[in-house]
Design a protein around this motif. Sequence first.
Motif, PDB file in Angstrom:
ATOM      1  N   VAL A 112       0.801  -1.223   0.000  1.00 21.54           N
ATOM      2  CA  VAL A 112       0.000   0.000   0.000  1.00 21.54           C
ATOM      3  C   VAL A 112       0.833   1.272   0.000  1.00 21.54           C
ATOM      4  CG1 VAL A 112      -1.996  -1.074   1.052  1.00 21.54           C
ATOM      5  CG2 VAL A 112      -0.210  -0.190   2.523  1.00 21.54           C
ATOM      6  N   ALA A 113       2.017   1.255   0.574  1.00 23.23           N
ATOM      7  CA  ALA A 113       2.704   2.535   0.725  1.00 23.23           C
ATOM      8  C   ALA A 113       4.223   2.403   0.720  1.00 23.23           C
ATOM      9  CB  ALA A 113       2.268   3.211   2.022  1.00 23.23           C
ATOM     10  N   SER A 114       4.750   1.413   0.059  1.00 25.35           N
ATOM     11  CA  SER A 114       6.204   1.241   0.091  1.00 25.35           C
ATOM     12  C   SER A 114       6.905   2.252  -0.802  1.00 25.35           C
ATOM     13  CB  SER A 114       6.557  -0.168  -0.376  1.00 25.35           C
ATOM     14  OG  SER A 114       5.891  -1.119   0.412  1.00 25.35           O
ATOM     15  N   SER A 115       8.013   2.774  -0.322  1.00 22.24           N
ATOM     16  CA  SER A 115       8.754   3.724  -1.146  1.00 22.24           C
ATOM     17  C   SER A 115      10.224   3.312  -1.181  1.00 22.24           C
ATOM     18  CB  SER A 115       8.573   5.162  -0.635  1.00 22.24           C
ATOM     19  OG  SER A 115       9.186   5.332   0.593  1.00 22.24           O
ATOM     20  N   PRO A 116      10.963   3.822  -2.177  1.00 22.80           N
ATOM     21  CA  PRO A 116      12.323   3.306  -2.401  1.00 22.80           C
ATOM     22  C   PRO A 116      13.350   3.799  -1.387  1.00 22.80           C
ATOM     23  CG  PRO A 116      11.742   4.934  -4.059  1.00 22.80           C
ATOM     24  CD  PRO A 116      10.535   4.749  -3.223  1.00 22.80           C
ATOM     25  N   ILE A 117      14.318   2.942  -1.146  1.00 17.03           N
ATOM     26  CA  ILE A 117      15.500   3.274  -0.354  1.00 17.03           C
ATOM     27  C   ILE A 117      16.690   3.180  -1.298  1.00 17.03           C
ATOM     28  CG2 ILE A 117      17.004   2.508   1.507  1.00 17.03           C
ATOM     29  CD1 ILE A 117      14.533   1.360   2.877  1.00 17.03           C
ATOM     30  N   ILE A 118      17.471   4.220  -1.385  1.00 15.26           N
ATOM     31  CA  ILE A 118      18.628   4.216  -2.275  1.00 15.26           C
ATOM     32  C   ILE A 118      19.895   4.219  -1.432  1.00 15.26           C
ATOM     33  CG2 ILE A 118      19.870   5.470  -4.082  1.00 15.26           C
ATOM     34  CD1 ILE A 118      17.217   6.595  -5.017  1.00 15.26           C
ATOM     35  N   ARG A 119      20.653   3.168  -1.561  1.00 16.32           N
ATOM     36  CA  ARG A 119      21.909   3.040  -0.821  1.00 16.32           C
ATOM     37  C   ARG A 119      21.728   3.306   0.671  1.00 16.32           C
ATOM     38  NH1 ARG A 119      26.151   6.055  -4.964  1.00 16.32           N
ATOM     39  NH2 ARG A 119      26.285   4.350  -6.452  1.00 16.32           N
ATOM     40  N   GLY A 120      20.655   2.819   1.205  1.00 15.73           N
ATOM     41  CA  GLY A 120      20.404   2.950   2.635  1.00 15.73           C
ATOM     42  C   GLY A 120      19.760   4.260   3.042  1.00 15.73           C
ATOM     43  N   LEU A 121      19.528   5.149   2.104  1.00 14.97           N
ATOM     44  CA  LEU A 121      18.932   6.445   2.419  1.00 14.97           C
ATOM     45  C   LEU A 121      17.503   6.498   1.889  1.00 14.97           C
ATOM     46  CD1 LEU A 121      21.969   8.738   1.536  1.00 14.97           C
ATOM     47  CD2 LEU A 121      21.174   8.114   3.822  1.00 14.97           C
ATOM     48  N   SER A 122      16.645   7.154   2.630  1.00 12.44           N
ATOM     49  CA  SER A 122      15.239   7.226   2.223  1.00 12.44           C
ATOM     50  C   SER A 122      14.622   8.473   2.828  1.00 12.44           C
ATOM     51  CB  SER A 122      14.498   5.969   2.684  1.00 12.44           C
ATOM     52  OG  SER A 122      14.554   5.872   4.098  1.00 12.44           O
ATOM     53  N   GLY A 123      13.300   8.538   2.806  1.00 12.87           N
ATOM     54  CA  GLY A 123      12.574   9.643   3.419  1.00 12.87           C
ATOM     55  C   GLY A 123      12.969  10.975   2.820  1.00 12.87           C
TER      56      GLY A 123
END
Lengths: 442, 718
Positions: B92-103
């Motif tokens: 329902v609400a997953s978003s990507p993490i790039i190289r351990g960084l997100s948000g």
Amino acid sequence: MFTTSRYIAYAFCVSALLALSACGGSSTNIVEREPVENHDDHDDDEHSHGDAPSSKGRLVISSHDEPEVMVYDLDDGEELAHYPMESAVSAVYASANHRFALVLQRDGNQVNAIDAGFIREAHGDHFDYTIAAPSFSDFEMSGPRPTHFTLGSDEAVIFYDGNADTAEVAQVGVVSNANLANGAAGVRIELTTHQHGAARTLGEHLFLTVRDPQDTSTTLPDQVVFYHLHDGEYELEHTFEMECPALHGSAGWDHGVAFGCGDGVLVIHEESGEFVAEKIANPEGLSGRIGSLYATAGAHELVGVASGELFLIDPEAGTIEALSWTEDGREAVAYAFDAEGEHFLVLDGQGGLTRLEVEEEWTALAPIEVVASDLSGLSEDLRVAMAVSHASHLVYVTDPVALTVLEVDLESAAVTTALTLEAVPAKLAWTGFEGTHEEHDH
Amino acid sequence: MRRILWRSLCGLGTLGISALSVGAQAEEADHPNPAKLEVIEVVALPWHASTLESAQPVSVLDGEALARRQSSTLGETLSKEVGVHTNYFGPVASSPIIRGLSGPRVLITQNGLDAGDASRVGPDHLVTTEASTAEHIEVLRGPSTLFYGSGAIGGVVNIVDGRVPQDTVPTGQWHVKHNDVADEDLVSGSVTGGTGQWAGHIDGFWRESNDYRIPVPAEAHDDHEHADEVNEEEAHDESRLDNSAYRAKGANLGASYLLDNGFVGLSVGRLERTYGIPGHSHGEEALDVYADLEQDRVQVHSELSFDHDWFSALNTRLGYTDYHHAEVENGEALTTFANESYEVRAELFHQPLADGRGAWSFQYKHQDFEAVGAEAFTPPSVTESLALAWMEERHFGPVLLQLGARMEHVDVEADRLTLPMEDDESLLAVYSVAQTFEPFSVSAGAVWDFTPGYNLGVSISRAQRAPSSAELYSFGPHIGTSSYEVGALYELHSESDGHFHVEVSPAEVELETSNNLDISLRKFNGDFGFTLNAFYNQMDDYYYLAATGLEAESDHDHEHDHAEEESEGLPVYYYTAQDATFYGLEGQLSWQLSAPWQMVLTSDYTRAELEGDTPLPRIPPLRVGLELNYERDGWRASVGGQRYFEQDRVAELETVTPGYTLVDAELGYDWTLSRQTLTFYVQGRNLTDEEARPHTSFIKDQAPLPARSFAVGVRSQF
């Protein structure tokens, strides 16, 4: 081939880069203001009980002369906000949770909402309460001639009559409290033709009226269908074969719904998991027809109105009996149950309020003369109106002559001036936190 | 030719059968199913360079690969991208993490403009983009502040669709799919065309699902033996993840006026989604909370070229988004989030100077964010940013040199920030806070074609980020992360009895600074190609939620915890700035075994730690993937697996996550009918019915990945 100007530009770019490299800082400016009351300052016990803050609530009042509504605070009598509307306001109703006022503009084909600011938040085992400033909600629901309005346990149902002149068909809009809070449009159903119809919900079911498009003799519907809510959409489930000619008016309670018919009252109730339609015939001597119905959520009896006369309808017994409410021939202009369903209230054209005691065999008490002004000179489209508080035993009645709203204590029959207005009041709705009262239908 | 072959190495295209076909086409003249030869241009880069020409690692997911991978959330759609993981919050609400960084460090853009949602504030908030109608999705790994500003210090995900058409060539696609794991249905389509100087576009989608099936009970058990004791009836009852259903629909309408030197176009779009929030609970009782979301988006795109002495082109993008979602519980809107944003981007390209090309970029963004209700852990705030950037690149023989710098001015204002007064709890202290940040980013990169078929990319950057309003002003329970968050603007004072109180801090708030080195080695000729990336990212004043060891009751505006009395209190986390280091490796190898057969091997690893070797939370584990692809006579097949290793480098209050392997397979057939190509396919996911709990998920112990699933569908392109 490079021009001098290009070299200048290039040099400018490099210079700018060097200038940029001086950046990278931050600053913070904090200004302390006057402290405010901490509404959440309560001990754990208060948390678990989640008592609503003490407030009389707010009234949302439409102006008779201008397309606008005002929000007044009943605790201090102050006008908190006023909102211009695009079209003349035909009615104002409170939402099921009494947080919003829905503003119907029949001629403008529009319904808007005012968030009166009473926010109740569920925390699993208790509620938190916030009283915010009123605001004009993002919610809007346009449609041809919004007219009939009913409340379910968690939603409002608006019936748009449609328009024969513009060949617009009738529609039904179901708007939940969440839709209103979110500014979402809710669920809409389009019917096959225009009609002066009605709709109301009962749990996940939606009952609404239909009319034969081929019949040009009347705009009143003659049948009832019901839909079931499935995955957020209403799906047609059944059409009741029993006809209800010249259908007008509806009421709902915990276990059923009723519609006024030219030949009686159509009662639909659940029996062995299925909805069954039965008709209670009009009593002998009833010259007209019952065109308005009122009920409370836990009602055993309904009140029907036929040309200003009251009738008591017992759905189980299948009877309709006349109900006396006035001895001096007053003309009724508005009806409502009080918040606890203890009284049925009749507001008359002279500004009197008559209470019928439900538990005392619907005995009519002497009318409370609420409005002192002479109302005889009012234009035909201007009448007194009332709104029932769900926070206390209070009812608010407009005085369009004195430009006031009067507060009536149903227990003591005391009348005081609650608000002094700057505009001629037309329609009004009470908003606020409910006490421990049961919800009831309008 | 080099760019064409590169396609088989870049992005998910390399993993997909389409990549196989393109790569094979380039090398094998007698390939039975010639594919269209195209250069992958990256719209997210200012001059639409190809992935090959970027010193910074960029990957693109498009075409067949995008169609195969597209999922209900952006995070899941990109979850197999090298260097990209998902913070999995159900389907329902997953978003990507790039190289351990997100948000707030990963910017999500739609056609280069901020998505304008609330997904950067909480992991349970949807990214308001739709993959089924996208043309391609670009991922910029590593600091991208040069192009996108403060919110892109960890990378950018740009979803590109054709809502603003750029030509009148009639094209279209439609897609129908059913997946049995959640009774999920999808219908989507788009059409673009036009006449004369007018081009038009319309697209739409509808998708709906039930709660999805899970291979094991939702709640993870500490003791696996105990888990085995769950009787069959209980297991059956827990065979679906409660409250993971969703329903969504959306549409976009666009039109452009085509000029001799470019185009000007406008689009309007709307997205609606209602979705359950799994794992959302208050106290002991898990209550079904769902989100009701709506977003309206207006975008204006323009690309104009000039025959001017100084300037060669002007690209302009304007965006307006009006977003809100309500989290509804028991029929009551528990919390309402709203985000109204405006954005203007303009890139002015100068005529070639000294054989180099370059542009000035101007960007203005205004965001009015508001959260009201029980989980309004951050007060209403207005963020305004103004940026000017300069980018140049020039070839020096086999070396392409890229330089850039960006100056940004960010104002963050919170007009009504309240804190309980320490000496009188019946009152709230009220503050107006205005903060100004001036992040500066500079980047230098080089791509060296040191021998035919190979190149080496090196990128060095120093990027700065202004902390987000949520990182600054949060104060309250954040149910999405099951924590009580205290922002960096405050001082948190713990007391001997386990209580704590909070005051506004007079100290300056520091900018977060990333010093990043990226090295890429690429081989893009022949049957065997690869790309290898190594990165080292030293972050100064990295803002993270530090565990305090305190607990707080979950009611907003309460500063004092009651550790002794409230066993259900939320752990208190405090936004703290501390130096941190991120480094890792990413690799992707593609081997054309024969004309129909291709093998792709992928792997990535990120290590992230604070000073003192303290691991950061929710860092993805080592991952290795292998896929075997086949294509001949219209038939396509693939089978592959991804191994996620155990993650035992855990932060405080975090638990070790066991490893797991996901095995997928797909069979498809292309059928050309008249002027359209129909693709019939069957997909199998998690074929071994493995219990999989992503370490990167806030709700890993409440929401495993879906059970074995099968999907059937038909796609068409014309």
